[in-house]
Design a protein around this motif. Structure first.
Motif, PDB file in Angstrom:
ATOM      1  N   THR A  24     -24.363 -36.547   9.909  1.00  0.00           N
ATOM      2  CA  THR A  24     -23.965 -35.139  10.012  1.00  0.00           C
ATOM      3  C   THR A  24     -24.229 -34.376   8.721  1.00  0.00           C
ATOM      4  O   THR A  24     -24.602 -33.209   8.764  1.00  0.00           O
ATOM      5  N   GLY A  73     -18.417 -37.095  15.625  1.00  0.00           N
ATOM      6  CA  GLY A  73     -17.942 -36.240  14.547  1.00  0.00           C
ATOM      7  C   GLY A  73     -16.766 -36.886  13.845  1.00  0.00           C
ATOM      8  O   GLY A  73     -16.265 -37.923  14.289  1.00  0.00           O
ATOM      9  N   TYR A  98     -17.129 -32.561  10.294  1.00  0.00           N
ATOM     10  CA  TYR A  98     -18.552 -32.614  10.616  1.00  0.00           C
ATOM     11  C   TYR A  98     -18.736 -33.096  12.045  1.00  0.00           C
ATOM     12  O   TYR A  98     -18.040 -34.016  12.487  1.00  0.00           O
ATOM     13  N   ALA A 100     -21.921 -34.005  14.997  1.00  0.00           N
ATOM     14  CA  ALA A 100     -23.351 -34.219  15.240  1.00  0.00           C
ATOM     15  C   ALA A 100     -23.954 -32.946  15.830  1.00  0.00           C
ATOM     16  O   ALA A 100     -23.348 -32.293  16.685  1.00  0.00           O
TER      17      ALA A 100
END
Length: 174
Positions: A24, A73, A98, A100
């Motif tokens: 990410t 994430g 974060y 993806a």
């Protein structure tokens, strides 16, 4: 996205956390940073020893966003002395959210943020704060939409590049 689960990460999730963290961060920043700086940052920030230490720190919390057994994430929170910058001891830092890239716009970040809010409530934090790169407009907009306001800036080093982060906070009422 009905099958999305937010799961507290443990030491057993180390490799999943390394993988989603590297993926990410690269997806978010590789296009606008040098390859050398990216490699250096990814090797340092997601080194096994560093993540083991962070996962074992009782003042840091990691959560994974899992969809159909796949990590898409993650969230990292810090309290007390674990905060990346000296703030109030009763503040909660959102160090990282974060997701993806293929799952952007699908409310995964909002689900992770809801977990951060839940932790803030459980910990009776007076406010949540974070740093977001001034050129990461998508993320800054996300936090503004969730009630954060800028209160300062600081320098974030990515390899040999100094970048300005906006420090944002949201005061909490319990």
């Amino acid at each position: 996205m009905n099958d999305l689960k937010i799961k507290k990460a443990s030491i057993d999730d180390l490799e999943k956390l390394q993988s989603i963290g590297r993926q990410t961060f690269s997806e978010t920043f590789a296009e606008v940073n040098s390859e050398e700086n990216m490699i250096q940052y990814l090797e340092q920030s997601f080194a096994t020893e560093k993540l083991i230490k962070e996962l074992n720190n009782p003042s840091s919390y990691f959560y994974l966003a899992v969809l159909d057994e796949k990590v898409i994430g993650y969230l990292k929170l810090n309290t007390g002395e674990a905060q990346t910058e000296k703030q109030d001891l009763d503040a909660l830092e959102i160090e990282r959210i974060y997701v993806a890239k293929e799952f952007h716009g699908k409310k995964v970040a909002q689900a992770l943020y809801a977990q951060a809010e839940q932790m803030a409530k459980e910990l009776k934090a007076s406010y949540m704060w974070l740093g977001v790169w001034e050129e990461n407009y998508r993320a800054a907009s996300f936090y503004t939409k969730n009630g954060f306001v800028q209160f300062d800036t600081h320098i974030f080093r990515l390899g040999d590049d100094e970048q300005t982060d906006l420090l944002m906070k949201k005061v909490l009422i319990h």
